[in-house]
Structure formats: structure tokens, C-alpha cells
Design a protein around this motif. Structure first.
Motif, PDB file in Angstrom:
ATOM      1  N   VAL A 129       0.832  -1.202   0.000  1.00 14.50           N
ATOM      2  CA  VAL A 129       0.000   0.000   0.000  1.00 14.50           C
ATOM      3  C   VAL A 129       0.872   1.260   0.000  1.00 14.50           C
ATOM      4  O   VAL A 129       2.016   1.245   0.447  1.00 14.50           O
ATOM      5  N   ARG A 130       0.313   2.341  -0.526  1.00 18.95           N
ATOM      6  CA  ARG A 130       0.997   3.625  -0.516  1.00 18.95           C
ATOM      7  C   ARG A 130       1.153   4.125   0.908  1.00 18.95           C
ATOM      8  O   ARG A 130       0.249   4.013   1.724  1.00 18.95           O
ATOM      9  N   THR A 131       2.322   4.687   1.208  1.00 17.14           N
ATOM     10  CA  THR A 131       2.567   5.231   2.545  1.00 17.14           C
ATOM     11  C   THR A 131       2.839   6.732   2.507  1.00 17.14           C
ATOM     12  O   THR A 131       2.835   7.382   3.550  1.00 17.14           O
ATOM     13  N   HIS A 160       5.061   6.124  -5.637  1.00 18.43           N
ATOM     14  CA  HIS A 160       4.399   4.821  -5.759  1.00 18.43           C
ATOM     15  C   HIS A 160       3.660   4.749  -7.090  1.00 18.43           C
ATOM     16  O   HIS A 160       3.120   5.757  -7.575  1.00 18.43           O
ATOM     17  N   ASP A 212       7.455   6.432  -0.385  1.00 21.09           N
ATOM     18  CA  ASP A 212       7.604   5.216  -1.182  1.00 21.09           C
ATOM     19  C   ASP A 212       8.675   5.369  -2.251  1.00 21.09           C
ATOM     20  O   ASP A 212       9.148   6.465  -2.539  1.00 21.09           O
TER      21      ASP A 212
END
Length: 326
Positions: free
Chosen positions: A194-196, A253, A199
Motif C-alpha cells: 500500500v501507498r505510505t 508509488h 515510497d
């Protein structure tokens, strides 16, 4: 739950910096851990389904990219990077008990370790010759074998402290006390992490053709969309002299519009582009995205273009551009 443990492989044997990197993965301590003799062997276990993921080195702050990893992940069955780990690096010189520094003629270690200790060796042991080793730990453990053909090894402190047959002759022999190695955890392709907001995306881009401006065209796919690059390295494809691919780390990302658009641009100009993954940065440094290249800005721009096409749709149906009758 019994039977649900994951299996990891890493550049072995036990006690390497690579295993230290793997142990930073939350479930690795309880998982099955299989040492591999080389980076290609570790990645091969993942490709063959013998392991769920492999931890391998990809970059060192002193020596740069690890060519064995860059080459092995760029070819063959596709793999995905799902995590990166940073490990501070320090080295010790070890030998069998009773061996003196002045007795040492041959020293073994991994090539990257030797490069990071070269100045110390030149200053304190200029008489010693280098014997290449598959890893720092393998070089140290080789000293415990009866037919060992070298006298000492450079390895991690952990290896020396866990094997009674090794004697430490010198500590902190690295030329750069701030040296760090970056490791990547690689698995078979699956859903992206998942995107944080902090990235990194890694791709391999073959040079489409050797001509002036070819590399600039690749780089422009990122620059024109405000995507910063944190690493770019060229590697020979092995096909013929002068034929290269570029291994690239970009901030962001693939789920971000600006990064996705850059990837699409890369594929248009170099269809052989290989996507190696989008994953959280180990340093957790967030990427600051200006408003004009945010997801909202891309969405607004796309809506604007669609509105133009919608208004002109009737005119587009009149034919191939013939002038209307007077």
C-alpha cells in the motif's frame, strides 16, 4: 497458526549482513530461513517456489550498486521488490586462534567488503593478498575448515562472536564508519504494498536505441512529471558491447498518477521496460508533491480534456476534416 510460517532465503551463510537485514522483517525470526550460496541462487529459490521471498543486497553507500543483484533481477522470470532494509556496516579482521597479524599472507572476504576496508589494509597489512569470497560470513567460516587456503578473513562482528574458533585481530577496520548497505526483499509478483507517502519505485529500462538523446528521453519521462530519481545505474545487457539497460529508483508509488503516467511514458518509448515494484522507503522520508503534480491535479486535467472532447464530439463525426458546405 501451525503450518502458516513463511519461508525466506538470503545470501548466506548464517551471520551475513544479509541475514541481519532479513531479521528486520517482522515475521522473519519465526520463519523458515534458508541460506543461499549466491544472489542468483536466492532469487532462483523464489522463482521456483522454494521460498516466499529473498533478501539480497542491492546498493552500498561506498561501493554503489551490487551488480549481481541488478543483473539477476533484471532478467528471467519477473519478480517484485516488496520491502527495503538499511543496515549499518562494520567489519572485523578474524583468524584462527594463535595466528598473528604478521603471519597473515592471504585475506578473504566479499568483494564489496574488501573495497570498504582497502585503505585500512594498505596501512596495516600491505603485505596481504586478497582472496575473493562469496560472502563475508563464508570467508570467515572457511577458516574453520582444515584445507583453508587463506590465513584471515574480514567479516561482520556477529560471525566472530558466534564462533569460538575465530579470533578477532582488529575491530572497526572499515574505511568509512558511516557505511550503510541497502537490501531488498524480493517475492513473486502479487498485489503492490500500500501507498505510505514515503515510497520508492524501481524499474529496469533498456536503452531503446543507441542515439543522441536516447537517455534524455528516458529521464524526461520522470522530469516532466515531477518525479525525482534517487538512483540510476547503467548495466550491460550482455548481448553485445555498448548495449545497456538502466536500473532506476524513483521517489513515489505506482499508485500515484504522476508515477503511473511516467511508467506509461517509459513503456511507450521502451516497451521492454520491467517494473520491479513500489514499496515503502526504509528511511520513511515522505515525498513532497507540489499541487500541480498531485493526483487531484492529474484528475482535473483529465476531466478538462474529456470536456473538450465531449463538446467537439459532433464535429468529429462529420468526416475526415472536409470543409462544410457554404
Amino acid at each position: 497458526m501451525p503450518g502458516t510460517s513463511r519461508t525466506y532465503t538470503f545470501l548466506g551463510p548464517e551471520g551475513t549482513f544479509t541475514e541481519a537485514a532479513l531479521l528486520q522483517v517482522p515475521d522473519a525470526l519465526q520463519a523458515v530461513r534458508i541460506p543461499a550460496s549466491s544472489v542468483p541462487a536466492a532469487l532462483g529459490k523464489v522463482r521456483d517456489g522454494e521460498a516466499d521471498a529473498a533478501m539480497v543486497p542491492i546498493e552500498n553507500s561506498v561501493e554503489g550498486g551490487v551488480s549481481a543483484t541488478l543483473d539477476a533481477i533484471a532478467t528471467g522470470q519477473e519478480l517484485r521488490i516488496i520491502r527495503e532494509v538499511l543496515v549499518p556496516i562494520s567489519f572485523v579482521l578474524v583468524a584462527r586462534p594463535g595466528v598473528r597479524v604478521e603471519d597473515i599472507r592471504y585475506v578473504s572476504t566479499h568483494g564489496h567488503a574488501w573495497a570498504q576496508c582497502r585503505l585500512w589494509m594498505d596501512q596495516h597489512m600491505s603485505h596481504a593478498e586478497y582472496v575473493p569470497g562469496s560472502s563475508t560470513a563464508a570467508a570467515a567460516l572457511g577458516l574453520l575448515e582444515e584445507d583453508c587456503h587463506y590465513d584471515a578473513a574480514i567479516c561482520a562482528p556477529l560471525v566472530a562472536s558466534t564462533h569460538a574458533g575465530l579470533s578477532v585481530l582488529a575491530e572497526n577496520i572499515g574505511d568509512n564508519p558511516g557505511a550503510v548497505t541497502r537490501f531488498i526483499l524480493v517475492s513473486r509478483p502479487d498485489a503492490l504494498p500500500v501507498r505510505t507517502g514515503a515510497d520508492k519505485t524501481t524499474v529496469v529500462v533498456p536503452l531503446p536505441e543507441d542515439r543522441p538523446g536516447a537517455l534524455m528521453e528516458i529521464l524526461d519521462q520522470f522530469a516532466s512529471r515531477g518525479v525525482n530519481l534517487s538512483r540510476i545505474e547503467s548495466r550491460p545487457t550482455g548481448q553485445y558491447l555498448g548495449h545497456y539497460f538502466f536500473s532506476i529508483d524513483a521517489e513515489g508509488h505506482a499508485g500515484e498518477a504522476r508515477v503511473a503516467d511516467a511508467l506509461a511514458g517509459l513503456h511507450r518509448i521502451s516497451p521492454g521496460t520491467r517494473f520491479l515494484g513500489s514499496y515503502a522507503r526504509a528511511d520513511k522520508q515522505e515525498t513532497l508533491v507540489p499541487a500541480h503534480i498531485s493526483d487531484a491535479a492529474f484528475a482535473a486535467a483529465q476531466s478538462w480534456v474529456e470536456s473538450i472532447l465531449a463538446v467537439g464530439s459532433f464535429a468529429g463525426e462529420t468526416g475526415s476534416g472536409a470543409s462544410p458546405r457554404a
